[in-house]
Design an enzyme around this catalytic site. Structure first.
Site, PDB file in Angstrom:
ATOM      1  N   HIS A 137       0.862  -1.183   0.000  1.00  0.00           N
ATOM      2  CA  HIS A 137       0.000   0.000   0.000  1.00  0.00           C
ATOM      3  C   HIS A 137       0.898   1.232   0.000  1.00  0.00           C
ATOM      4  CE1 HIS A 137      -3.608   2.415   0.733  1.00  0.00           C
ATOM      5  NE2 HIS A 137      -2.823   3.150   1.513  1.00  0.00           N
ATOM      6  N   CYS A 138       0.763   2.050  -1.027  1.00  0.00           N
ATOM      7  CA  CYS A 138       1.613   3.227  -1.186  1.00  0.00           C
ATOM      8  C   CYS A 138       0.822   4.470  -0.776  1.00  0.00           C
ATOM      9  CB  CYS A 138       2.098   3.360  -2.626  1.00  0.00           C
ATOM     10  SG  CYS A 138       3.195   4.772  -2.913  1.00  0.00           S
ATOM     11  N   PRO A 139       1.200   5.145   0.309  1.00  0.00           N
ATOM     12  CA  PRO A 139       0.451   6.337   0.731  1.00  0.00           C
ATOM     13  C   PRO A 139       0.614   7.504  -0.231  1.00  0.00           C
ATOM     14  CG  PRO A 139       2.409   6.057   2.084  1.00  0.00           C
ATOM     15  CD  PRO A 139       2.299   4.828   1.242  1.00  0.00           C
ATOM     16  N   ASN A 144      -3.241   4.579  -2.733  1.00  0.00           N
ATOM     17  CA  ASN A 144      -3.859   3.380  -3.278  1.00  0.00           C
ATOM     18  C   ASN A 144      -2.904   2.209  -3.086  1.00  0.00           C
ATOM     19  OD1 ASN A 144      -5.694   1.753  -4.557  1.00  0.00           O
ATOM     20  ND2 ASN A 144      -5.410   2.616  -6.594  1.00  0.00           N
TER      21      ASN A 144
END
Length: 336
Positions: free
Chosen positions: A173-175, A179
């Protein structure tokens, strides 16, 4: 004399398979069981609830996305407004080339970022479950039940508590894109990293090129010391150049200060994105994702490392040798 050992189960309990609905008789100490009909894996003692901080995490991720978009627009607009007058004054032809390259890189970076950030990361396939007459034998093999989504979860699926859904082939999960990186947007994410690295490299090069033409002339404190001979002459010369460089930076115009900021920020972002891109390509080369890498750190098994993993990831299922062989065969038939 042969002895037979019999294990006696003192306490049994009846449970129902979530996959096909069959009633099973299990020992009370059985924490996890696998249905012999549908293959679904069940943990009857698991009871999970979605965290109440879900909305805060979504707000945090979307804030990061907005900040990153503003930062990219600042780099693009600031770079164009700062560089193009100097480039056009040097050569009109170079100015046209610079504007064309800037437009291509800007559109590519923003479009790939938008696709990675706002496209669905990948949902698992819909499977029929919960009814014995409907669920086929082995159709839910190695499936588990997601207690957050209340749906079947395939072996290649992970639940993301920040997105509030299960993601197929989830990498992480890439902040910064707000997404997950999964099966549906992993290519867009890699394309964004490649485009961003190229764009920041171009910004750094153009900042240095433009700054070279508008930088104030260097004034040395003592030119005679530069001609001194001895072991310390090189050190003294370098020291004089550095002092003269920073002394002239005091007289920089606003355009020059913006160029310095563009250079420092682009190089910093480029280093971070290059490390992330190299890590991602390494995982793809090994046929893994970041989550599978974490889960297999204690195992001795090593995945198949092959360049064909990269070709399949970028949409080329066959190796280059196959195309070369087909091309050579077509040439031979044409010669005959």
């Amino acid at each position: 004399m042969q002895e037979n050992f019999v294990t006696v189960v003192t306490e049994d309990h009846e449970t129902t398979c979530w996959g096909c609905g069959l009633r099973l008789l299990l020992a009370s100490y059985t924490p996890i069981y696998k249905c012999g009909w549908c293959g679904a894996i069940t943990n009857p003692n698991t009871c999970k609830r979605e965290s109440k901080c879900f909305q805060l995490r979504r707000l945090r991720d979307r804030s990061f996305v907005c900040i990153l978009i503003i930062f990219m627009l600042f780099l693009i607009c600031g770079g164009v407004l700062t560089v193009y007058p100097v480039v056009f004054s040097i050569s009109y032809f170079y100015g046209i080339i610079h504007c064309t390259i800037t437009m291509i890189l800007s559109v590519t970076t923003l479009s790939t970022f938008s696709l990675a950030a706002f496209c669905c990361a990948g949902t698992p396939p819909n499977m029929t479950w919960g009814s014995y007459p409907v669920v086929g034998k082995g159709s839910l093999e190695n499936y588990t039940f997601c207690h957050y989504c209340s749906k079947p979860k395939s072996p290649r699926t992970h639940h993301c508590r920040s997105c509030g859904m299960c993601i197929l082939d989830m990498d992480h999960h890439c902040p910064f894109i707000g997404n997950c990186v999964g099966a549906a947007n992993h290519r867009h994410f890699i394309a964004f990293l490649i485009s961003a690295v190229i764009s920041t490299t171009y910004v750094a090069i153009m900042s240095v090129y433009t700054g070279f033409h508008i930088w104030p002339p260097l004034t040395y404190r003592s030119l005679g010391r530069l001609n001194e001979s001895g072991a310390d002459s090189g050190f003294i010369a370098m020291k004089e150049i550095i002092i003269a460089f920073f002394s002239s930076a005091v007289h920089l115009s606003l355009r020059g200060l913006v160029l310095v900021y563009l250079f420092v920020s682009s190089v910093s972002v480029e280093i971070g994105l290059s490390v992330l891109l190299w890590q991602q390509l390494s995982f793809i080369y090994e046929g893994k994702t970041y989550l599978t890498q974490l889960s297999s750190q204690g195992d001795d098994a090593v995945g198949d490392r092959d360049c064909r993993n990269l070709l399949r990831f970028f949409g080329c299922p066959y190796s280059a040798s196959r195309y070369l062989t087909s091309f050579s065969n077509s040439i031979k038939r044409h010669d005959k």
